[in-house]
Design a protein around this motif. Structure first.
Motif, PDB file in Angstrom:
ATOM      1  N   CYS A  68      24.582  45.376  28.309  1.00  0.00           N
ATOM      2  CA  CYS A  68      24.442  45.339  26.847  1.00  0.00           C
ATOM      3  C   CYS A  68      25.716  45.861  26.182  1.00  0.00           C
ATOM      4  O   CYS A  68      26.201  45.285  25.201  1.00  0.00           O
ATOM      5  CB  CYS A  68      23.237  46.165  26.396  1.00  0.00           C
ATOM      6  N   GLY A  69      26.252  46.961  26.702  1.00  0.00           N
ATOM      7  CA  GLY A  69      27.484  47.510  26.146  1.00  0.00           C
ATOM      8  C   GLY A  69      28.675  46.600  26.367  1.00  0.00           C
ATOM      9  O   GLY A  69      29.528  46.446  25.487  1.00  0.00           O
ATOM     10  N   LEU A  70      28.740  45.978  27.546  1.00  0.00           N
ATOM     11  CA  LEU A  70      29.828  45.047  27.837  1.00  0.00           C
ATOM     12  C   LEU A  70      29.813  43.851  26.897  1.00  0.00           C
ATOM     13  O   LEU A  70      30.828  43.511  26.280  1.00  0.00           O
ATOM     14  CB  LEU A  70      29.696  44.551  29.276  1.00  0.00           C
ATOM     15  N   TYR A  71      28.647  43.209  26.797  1.00  0.00           N
ATOM     16  CA  TYR A  71      28.568  41.973  26.029  1.00  0.00           C
ATOM     17  C   TYR A  71      28.605  42.223  24.523  1.00  0.00           C
ATOM     18  O   TYR A  71      28.964  41.326  23.764  1.00  0.00           O
ATOM     19  CB  TYR A  71      27.328  41.179  26.426  1.00  0.00           C
ATOM     20  N   GLU A  72      28.265  43.435  24.092  1.00  0.00           N
ATOM     21  CA  GLU A  72      28.396  43.761  22.672  1.00  0.00           C
ATOM     22  C   GLU A  72      29.864  43.727  22.259  1.00  0.00           C
ATOM     23  O   GLU A  72      30.202  43.346  21.137  1.00  0.00           O
ATOM     24  CB  GLU A  72      27.783  45.136  22.406  1.00  0.00           C
ATOM     25  N   SER A  73      30.751  44.104  23.201  1.00  0.00           N
ATOM     26  CA  SER A  73      32.183  44.132  22.912  1.00  0.00           C
ATOM     27  C   SER A  73      32.921  42.884  23.369  1.00  0.00           C
ATOM     28  O   SER A  73      33.878  42.448  22.731  1.00  0.00           O
ATOM     29  CB  SER A  73      32.821  45.361  23.594  1.00  0.00           C
ATOM     30  N   ARG A  74      32.499  42.312  24.509  1.00  0.00           N
ATOM     31  CA  ARG A  74      33.190  41.158  25.084  1.00  0.00           C
ATOM     32  C   ARG A  74      32.162  40.099  25.473  1.00  0.00           C
ATOM     33  O   ARG A  74      31.753  40.005  26.644  1.00  0.00           O
ATOM     34  CB  ARG A  74      33.998  41.579  26.316  1.00  0.00           C
ATOM     35  N   PRO A  75      31.717  39.266  24.544  1.00  0.00           N
ATOM     36  CA  PRO A  75      30.645  38.302  24.829  1.00  0.00           C
ATOM     37  C   PRO A  75      30.952  37.329  25.956  1.00  0.00           C
ATOM     38  O   PRO A  75      30.050  36.876  26.646  1.00  0.00           O
ATOM     39  CB  PRO A  75      30.484  37.563  23.491  1.00  0.00           C
ATOM     40  N   GLY A  76      32.205  37.001  26.191  1.00  0.00           N
ATOM     41  CA  GLY A  76      32.533  35.994  27.190  1.00  0.00           C
ATOM     42  C   GLY A  76      32.907  36.552  28.549  1.00  0.00           C
ATOM     43  O   GLY A  76      33.332  35.795  29.427  1.00  0.00           O
ATOM     44  N   VAL A  77      32.733  37.854  28.774  1.00  0.00           N
ATOM     45  CA  VAL A  77      33.171  38.467  30.021  1.00  0.00           C
ATOM     46  C   VAL A  77      32.314  37.972  31.186  1.00  0.00           C
ATOM     47  O   VAL A  77      31.133  37.661  31.026  1.00  0.00           O
ATOM     48  CB  VAL A  77      33.122  40.006  29.898  1.00  0.00           C
ATOM     49  N   ARG A  78      32.911  37.877  32.371  1.00  0.00           N
ATOM     50  CA  ARG A  78      32.222  37.401  33.566  1.00  0.00           C
ATOM     51  C   ARG A  78      31.972  38.605  34.491  1.00  0.00           C
ATOM     52  O   ARG A  78      32.918  39.278  34.892  1.00  0.00           O
ATOM     53  CB  ARG A  78      33.055  36.336  34.268  1.00  0.00           C
ATOM     54  N   VAL A  79      30.696  38.857  34.805  1.00  0.00           N
ATOM     55  CA  VAL A  79      30.308  40.093  35.483  1.00  0.00           C
ATOM     56  C   VAL A  79      29.585  39.787  36.791  1.00  0.00           C
ATOM     57  O   VAL A  79      28.721  38.893  36.842  1.00  0.00           O
ATOM     58  CB  VAL A  79      29.383  40.948  34.590  1.00  0.00           C
ATOM     59  N   ALA A  80      29.914  40.534  37.830  1.00  0.00           N
ATOM     60  CA  ALA A  80      29.195  40.477  39.102  1.00  0.00           C
ATOM     61  C   ALA A  80      28.535  41.827  39.350  1.00  0.00           C
ATOM     62  O   ALA A  80      29.094  42.881  39.019  1.00  0.00           O
ATOM     63  CB  ALA A  80      30.130  40.128  40.248  1.00  0.00           C
ATOM     64  N   TYR A  81      27.354  41.792  39.932  1.00  0.00           N
ATOM     65  CA  TYR A  81      26.631  43.015  40.308  1.00  0.00           C
ATOM     66  C   TYR A  81      26.740  43.188  41.817  1.00  0.00           C
ATOM     67  O   TYR A  81      26.326  42.317  42.584  1.00  0.00           O
ATOM     68  CB  TYR A  81      25.174  42.904  39.872  1.00  0.00           C
TER      69      TYR A  81
ATOM     70  N   ARG B 267      35.418  39.654  43.006  1.00  0.00           N
ATOM     71  CA  ARG B 267      36.646  39.232  42.331  1.00  0.00           C
ATOM     72  C   ARG B 267      37.101  37.843  42.766  1.00  0.00           C
ATOM     73  O   ARG B 267      37.400  36.985  41.923  1.00  0.00           O
ATOM     74  CB  ARG B 267      37.754  40.249  42.624  1.00  0.00           C
ATOM     75  N   HIS B 268      37.136  37.600  44.070  1.00  0.00           N
ATOM     76  CA  HIS B 268      37.794  36.400  44.588  1.00  0.00           C
ATOM     77  C   HIS B 268      36.835  35.251  44.867  1.00  0.00           C
ATOM     78  O   HIS B 268      37.270  34.098  44.931  1.00  0.00           O
ATOM     79  CB  HIS B 268      38.585  36.747  45.849  1.00  0.00           C
ATOM     80  N   VAL B 269      35.550  35.545  45.043  1.00  0.00           N
ATOM     81  CA  VAL B 269      34.563  34.484  45.258  1.00  0.00           C
ATOM     82  C   VAL B 269      33.832  34.154  43.961  1.00  0.00           C
ATOM     83  O   VAL B 269      33.736  32.992  43.567  1.00  0.00           O
ATOM     84  CB  VAL B 269      33.561  34.878  46.366  1.00  0.00           C
ATOM     85  N   LEU B 270      33.340  35.190  43.273  1.00  0.00           N
ATOM     86  CA  LEU B 270      32.607  34.975  42.026  1.00  0.00           C
ATOM     87  C   LEU B 270      33.517  34.960  40.799  1.00  0.00           C
ATOM     88  O   LEU B 270      33.050  34.698  39.695  1.00  0.00           O
ATOM     89  CB  LEU B 270      31.525  36.053  41.864  1.00  0.00           C
ATOM     90  N   GLN B 271      34.780  35.261  40.992  1.00  0.00           N
ATOM     91  CA  GLN B 271      35.760  35.240  39.897  1.00  0.00           C
ATOM     92  C   GLN B 271      35.363  36.163  38.746  1.00  0.00           C
ATOM     93  O   GLN B 271      35.521  35.842  37.565  1.00  0.00           O
ATOM     94  CB  GLN B 271      35.947  33.800  39.375  1.00  0.00           C
ATOM     95  N   ALA B 272      34.853  37.321  39.080  1.00  0.00           N
ATOM     96  CA  ALA B 272      34.388  38.269  38.061  1.00  0.00           C
ATOM     97  C   ALA B 272      35.554  38.941  37.351  1.00  0.00           C
ATOM     98  O   ALA B 272      36.600  39.215  37.945  1.00  0.00           O
ATOM     99  CB  ALA B 272      33.483  39.319  38.695  1.00  0.00           C
ATOM    100  N   ASP B 273      35.352  39.222  36.072  1.00  0.00           N
ATOM    101  CA  ASP B 273      36.278  40.045  35.293  1.00  0.00           C
ATOM    102  C   ASP B 273      35.938  41.528  35.428  1.00  0.00           C
ATOM    103  O   ASP B 273      36.800  42.391  35.301  1.00  0.00           O
ATOM    104  CB  ASP B 273      36.220  39.671  33.811  1.00  0.00           C
ATOM    105  N   VAL B 274      34.648  41.800  35.633  1.00  0.00           N
ATOM    106  CA  VAL B 274      34.132  43.162  35.740  1.00  0.00           C
ATOM    107  C   VAL B 274      33.071  43.166  36.833  1.00  0.00           C
ATOM    108  O   VAL B 274      32.302  42.199  36.970  1.00  0.00           O
ATOM    109  CB  VAL B 274      33.491  43.647  34.417  1.00  0.00           C
ATOM    110  N   ALA B 275      32.997  44.241  37.604  1.00  0.00           N
ATOM    111  CA  ALA B 275      31.911  44.428  38.565  1.00  0.00           C
ATOM    112  C   ALA B 275      31.124  45.674  38.184  1.00  0.00           C
ATOM    113  O   ALA B 275      31.684  46.651  37.672  1.00  0.00           O
ATOM    114  CB  ALA B 275      32.443  44.560  39.984  1.00  0.00           C
ATOM    115  N   VAL B 276      29.820  45.620  38.419  1.00  0.00           N
ATOM    116  CA  VAL B 276      28.957  46.788  38.271  1.00  0.00           C
ATOM    117  C   VAL B 276      28.392  47.099  39.651  1.00  0.00           C
ATOM    118  O   VAL B 276      27.823  46.223  40.311  1.00  0.00           O
ATOM    119  CB  VAL B 276      27.805  46.534  37.286  1.00  0.00           C
TER     120      VAL B 276
END
Length: 355
Positions: free
Chosen positions: A136-149, A201-210
């Motif tokens: 929620c905090g990530l997408y409130e600031s960066r709606p287009g960010v790509r995230v992997a868990y 990072r390299h398979v899912l092409q994430a910008d951020v990981a949690v």
């Protein structure tokens, strides 16, 4: 160690990717059970099932289900295809999966030489319940960010247990789930947190990981005896791979246990003792005396880490708009607002670190 029962499926209550919730009759009456079709097949009403009722008998909150071990009269077909990683190893339900980092994987060549996640922000949290508010905090600031868990194995081992992760994946808030260690059932399997982060990072092409453990956690009320110790190890993994670790604090105003009220001792131990590499530590600008308490409690972490004060304007509204239910230790958003705001603050800080 294990309470065994035979039962009969009465009805299917609900299902989500990888899991089916059932009502099952056992000698004591009717109970709620959970099956993982990828492991045991899909039970149907009228099927006899073999159950492990240990967690149900113990009254566990997160894992309070009877678990379907087998549908003995209708076993699933043998699995087909590649995969040589064994997870839940040497247990009766050990499962073979295709690891992104193993030979035979289409990603093996990429991960064989990969040694860096290129400055990717990695938000590390103690509890699985922090995942939705961080997003929620990530997408409130960066709606287009790509995230992997990246899901550690301190709580649930099957990623399928998490309804929240399944929903977040469905709506695109997660590019994918990476299960590491003994955890399994993610979109991507990996052996360690290190290869899990590299895969993010390299398979899912994430910008951020949690990074956080699956639902549920183990704690003994001692300084070192809790599964969230692994949060400190995840900070080290992110740093050694040239990422940007963000250490999300566990803060609660609703938990009246002294060791968890304000800033939890879990955060102080994991980040203050286990994490040897510096991290950004978002300290929420909570109001009043409670906020001052949290800031004072966090001060010792400044010996190793960078404490970053994070404003909370707009985050309450972002949390109210969460696409999944927010809950931690049985408490909802308004019952422990400080917990969710603190997690969202970590997401906000990570968003500011993305390029």
């Amino acid at each position: 160690m294990i309470r065994w029962r035979k039962g009969e499926v009465v009805r299917i209550r609900r299902e989500w990717p990888g899991a089916v919730e059932l009502d099952v009759t056992v000698p004591e009456g009717e109970c709620r059970a959970l099956a993982y079709p990828p492991l045991v097949g899909r039970p149907e009403p009228g099927d006899e099932v073999l159950l492990n009722t240990t967690a149900l008998a113990m009254g566990l909150g997160t894992g309070g289900y009877a678990m379907v071990v087998a549908v003995p009269n209708r076993l699933p077909e043998d699995p087909q295809g590649p995969g040589h990683l064994v997870k839940a190893r040497y247990t009766p339900l050990q499962a073979t999966v295709l690891g992104a980092d193993e030979q035979g994987s289409p990603h093996h060549d990429v991960l064989r030489e990969a040694d860096s996640i290129g400055g990717m922000p990695v938000v590390v949290a103690d509890l699985h319940s922090a995942l939705p508010p961080i997003l929620c905090g990530l997408y409130e600031s960066r709606p287009g960010v790509r995230v992997a868990y990246v899901m550690q194995d301190g709580g649930a081992l099957p990623a399928w247990f998490s309804m929240a992760a399944a929903r977040l994946r469905e709506i695109g808030w997660l590019a994918g789930v990476v299960t590491v260690g003994q955890a399994f059932g993610g979109d991507v399997e990996a052996v360690t947190v290190h290869t899990g982060l590299l895969a993010a990072r390299h398979v899912l092409q994430a910008d951020v990981a949690v990074v956080a453990q699956g639902p549920g956690n183990l704690g003994t009320g001692t300084r070192w005896g809790f599964s969230g110790v692994s949060a400190g190890e995840a900070v080290n993994a992110a740093a050694v791979l040239l990422g940007r670790p963000v250490a999300a604090l566990r803060v609660s105003e609703g938990d009246r246990r002294e060791r968890h009220y304000g800033l939890s001792h879990h955060s102080l131990t994991a980040y203050g003792r286990v994490a040897l590499s510096p991290a950004d530590v978002p300290v929420p600008e909570l109001p009043g005396e409670f906020g001052e308490r949290v800031r004072r409690q966090a001060e010792p972490l400044a010996e190793r880490h960078r404490l970053v004060s994070v404003p909370l304007d707009g985050l309450h509204e972002a949390l109210r708009a969460s696409p999944v239910r927010l809950s931690t230790m049985g408490r909802g958003l308004e019952e422990d607002l400080a917990y969710f705001l603190t997690s969202a603050a970590a997401g906000r800080l990570a968003a500011s670190l993305t390029s």
